[in-house]
Design an enzyme around this catalytic site. Structure first.
Site, PDB file in Angstrom:
ATOM      1  N   CYS A   2       0.832  -1.215   0.000  1.00 38.78           N
ATOM      2  CA  CYS A   2       0.000   0.000   0.000  1.00 38.78           C
ATOM      3  C   CYS A   2       0.861   1.258   0.000  1.00 38.78           C
ATOM      4  O   CYS A   2       1.974   1.267   0.516  1.00 38.78           O
ATOM      5  CB  CYS A   2      -0.875   0.026   1.237  1.00 38.78           C
ATOM      6  N   TRP A  74      -2.893  -2.658  -1.697  1.00 35.96           N
ATOM      7  CA  TRP A  74      -2.451  -3.977  -2.150  1.00 35.96           C
ATOM      8  C   TRP A  74      -3.153  -4.960  -1.212  1.00 35.96           C
ATOM      9  O   TRP A  74      -2.811  -5.047  -0.033  1.00 35.96           O
ATOM     10  CB  TRP A  74      -0.933  -4.068  -2.036  1.00 35.96           C
ATOM     11  N   ASN A 100      -1.377   1.260   5.902  1.00 41.13           N
ATOM     12  CA  ASN A 100      -0.501   0.276   5.273  1.00 41.13           C
ATOM     13  C   ASN A 100       0.005  -0.640   6.379  1.00 41.13           C
ATOM     14  O   ASN A 100       0.480  -0.159   7.403  1.00 41.13           O
ATOM     15  CB  ASN A 100       0.673   0.998   4.591  1.00 41.13           C
ATOM     16  N   LYS A 484      14.236 -12.908 -12.261  1.00 43.92           N
ATOM     17  CA  LYS A 484      13.932 -11.708 -13.055  1.00 43.92           C
ATOM     18  C   LYS A 484      12.971 -12.060 -14.163  1.00 43.92           C
ATOM     19  O   LYS A 484      11.996 -11.374 -14.406  1.00 43.92           O
ATOM     20  CB  LYS A 484      15.252 -11.183 -13.631  1.00 43.92           C
TER      21      LYS A 484
END
Ligand code: M6R
Length: 607
Positions: A2, A74, A100, A484
């Site tokens: 967040c 989130w 958050n 990645k």
């Protein structure tokens, strides 16, 4: 995770909040919202989806006011939808909260509040905070927040506004980052500096359990007992362009292109008169005599850097090193004592798993040395010693330049320890220092040869599964290359030690399976060639990454990506750039959202 912004001043805060939230998009989110104080009360606009959805709603509803808070969520408790989005409002509509973190005792608090007649509309843990502040509110918002946080268990960064006052608002934090921006006739809160950098460079970094009271003409900070504390102003010395794309298509590629500079910035100031001088850490030869084991603890990319760290510290300084995932370390009751050094690695310095691992290590008497990118972050503040990686702000969720600098920092530490312990002679030290100095130029060459990587990616971006193999340092490197690729291109990928393949995984190799093979270690080169032959014999398509001097392997693999002839010992810092570029071009070809991959957050501040 967040993102939070807040504003008080004379301007309409709507564009300021939106702008700030845009700068925090990199943290990862699935819904967003704002709450603004105006003459009719608290106006809340929030919705599921990207900030463009919020912007559309704002354009319809046109909220206006000079005090407000904003949030990107989130999801943790409750699916991403309009109702679960922040800000959350108290029963009477008097209090609005953005949060958050995770409130671990929210169910208990919820039961209590329901008994007091509060009704809940969302599935979130945050809604209890809004009702609890209202429950404690007797005309003094600051006291209500102090009483509320004394009952919260878990982590939080909070912004709280009340319909009763447009003259102040309150912010607080514990285990989740929050800063206060100090402007001229206006003040701000934010989860991270880029959100407010357009307006001010002077900030307070809030400590755990501190409460900030923001008015347009000043900010006061209190501890959880309500006693005022004197804060030092932290002046941000990087500018807005460092947190902007500056003409690049994505932050990720911009950050990869910054690698030569940031590796130079991390290494050069620490080499003086041909020796390693780590002014910032205070570990004497005597301290090292007392250290019989090192733990390296980190998450994700930083953990992969730690695996390289194990190889090089053991080799150079002769101290046994164990590498742990931070999320496992804390709960496995590790055997630690005051003869251990714990090296913590974190780009953000706020990763909660890593922060809790640090506290676990300290509670057992170990000294903590951290390798951190963000100055003043929680991990930096709680460590005994900090070696900063001067990578500058890293915005793309996929970590790139931070990894190169984490490796550079680990090499510096390994050489410093080796010199202090007398496990390296002057000639070898000099050779390693020259290898480190050569790195930026070598990375530049990889960048300028990127076309081959781009072309290969264009031909293989439809791959369903890609294996990364290597031995020794190349295996450590493969783990990061594979991470990645999967995080930004969503292609399944695994990294294996070359010699381990035949013990099971080779069963998965079939006609056309793509294998990326790192071959930068001279002493293991021939053995890795055998592994390449094994997969080729089963139909694999192989892309090899190796030094120019080994180009001859182009007759046994399908594509050779060369890096300059750097010393194998430091090769991971150069070869990773090629792997990052490969992952980047694969993701671009697939049309993925490279900077904000699905389900991921930049700074992971929940367990
Ligand atoms: O900020 P940190 O270095 O502590 O973050 C650790 C991981 O969350 C991070 O490296 C993550 O794995 C990245 N998405 C990797 O690209």
């Amino acid at each position: 995770m967040c993102g939070i912004v807040g504003y008080i001043g004379d301007k309409n805060c709507t564009p300021i909040l939106l702008n700030g939230l845009k700068k925090l998009e990199y943290r990862g989110y699935d819904s967003a919202g704002i709450a603004i104080y105006n003459t009719h009360g608290l106006k809340v606009v929030k919705c599921k989806g990207r900030l463009s959805c919020l912007e559309d709603r704002i354009n319809e509803e046109k909220p206006y006011g000079c005090l407000g808070i904003g949030h990107t969520r989130w999801a943790t408790h409750g699916e991403p939808n309009d109702v679960n989005s922040h800000p959350h409002i108290s029963k009477s509509g008097n209090i609005a909260v953005v949060h958050n973190g995770i409130i671990e005792n929210y169910l208990k608090l919820k039961e209590f509040l329901i008994l007091q007649g509060y009704e809940f509309v969302s599935d979130t843990d945050t809604e209890v905070i809004a009702h609890l502040v209202e429950y404690h509110y007797k005309g003094d918002l600051v006291q209500a927040v102090i009483n509320t946080i004394s009952e919260l268990e878990g982590s939080y960064a909070l912004g709280v506004i009340s319909r009763d006052s447009n003259e102040e608002f309150v912010a607080a934090r514990k285990d989740s980052p929050l800063i206060v921006g100090l402007g001229d006739g206006e003040n701000f809160i934010a989860s991270d500096i880029p959100a407010i950098l357009e307006y001010t460079r002077d900030v307070y970094i809030l400590e755990d359990r501190e409460i900030a009271v923001l008015r347009k003409d000043g900010v006061k900070v209190f501890n959880h007992f309500g006693t005022e504390v004197k804060k030092e102003v932290f002046h941000v010395n990087w500018d807005v362009s460092a947190a902007e794309k500056s003409g690049y298509e994505h932050f990720m590629i911009k950050e990869i292109f910054e690698e030569p500079k940031v590796v130079r910035d991390t290494i050069n100031p620490r080499i003086k008169d041909n020796s390693i001088v780590l002014d910032d850490i205070h570990i004497s030869p005597q301290d090292l005599e007392n250290i019989d084991k090192i733990f390296i603890v980190a998450c994700g990319t930083a953990y992969h850097a730690g695996i390289v760290g194990k190889y090089i510290i053991e080799k150079l300084a002769g101290i046994p090193v164990e590498v742990d995932l931070a999320s496992e370390f804390r709960y496995r009751d590790p055997i630690i004592n005051d003869r251990n050094l714990v090296i913590i690695i974190s780009q953000s310095g706020e990763t909660i798993d890593t922060l809790f691992a640090l506290r676990e290590a300290k509670s057992k008497g170990a000294k903590v040395l951290s390798i951190v990118n963000v100055v003043g972050s929680s991990i930096a503040r709680e460590s005994d010693n900090v070696l900063y990686t001067w990578a500058g702000p890293e915005i793309a969720v996929a970590s790139t330049k931070a990894y190169n600098t984490q490796l550079a920092a680990l090499y510096l530490i390994a050489l410093d320890f080796a010199a202090k312990k007398g496990t390296i002679d002057a000639q070898a030290l000099d050779r390693h220092i020259q290898s480190l100095r050569a790195l930026p130029e070598a990375i530049e060459k990889v960048l300028s040869n990127r076309e081959n990587i781009q072309k290969f990616a264009a031909g293989h971006y439809n791959a369903r599964s890609i294996f990364y193999i290597g031995r020794g340092l190349d295996y450590a490197l493969s783990m990061e290359g594979s991470l990645k690729l999967k995080e930004i291109s969503y292609i399944h990928s695994e990294a294996y030690a070359g010699g381990e393949l035949k013990h099971g995984t080779i069963a998965l190799i079939e006609d056309g399976t793509l294998v990326v093979c790192s071959m930068t270690q001279d002493s293991l080169f021939e053995k890795t060639v055998s592994n390449v032959k094994e997969v080729k014999a089963r139909g694999a398509v192989v892309m090899a990454i190796t030094q120019e001097k080994n180009k001859r392997i182009d007759d046994i693999v399908d594509m050779v990506i060369t890096i300059p002839d750097v010393d194998p010992f430091v090769a991971p810092i150069v070869a990773i750039t090629a792997m990052q570029l490969f992952a980047y071009y694969m993701a671009v070809q697939k049309g993925c959202d490279v900077d904000k991959p699905r389900n991921l957050a930049k700074s992971v501040t929940v367990e």
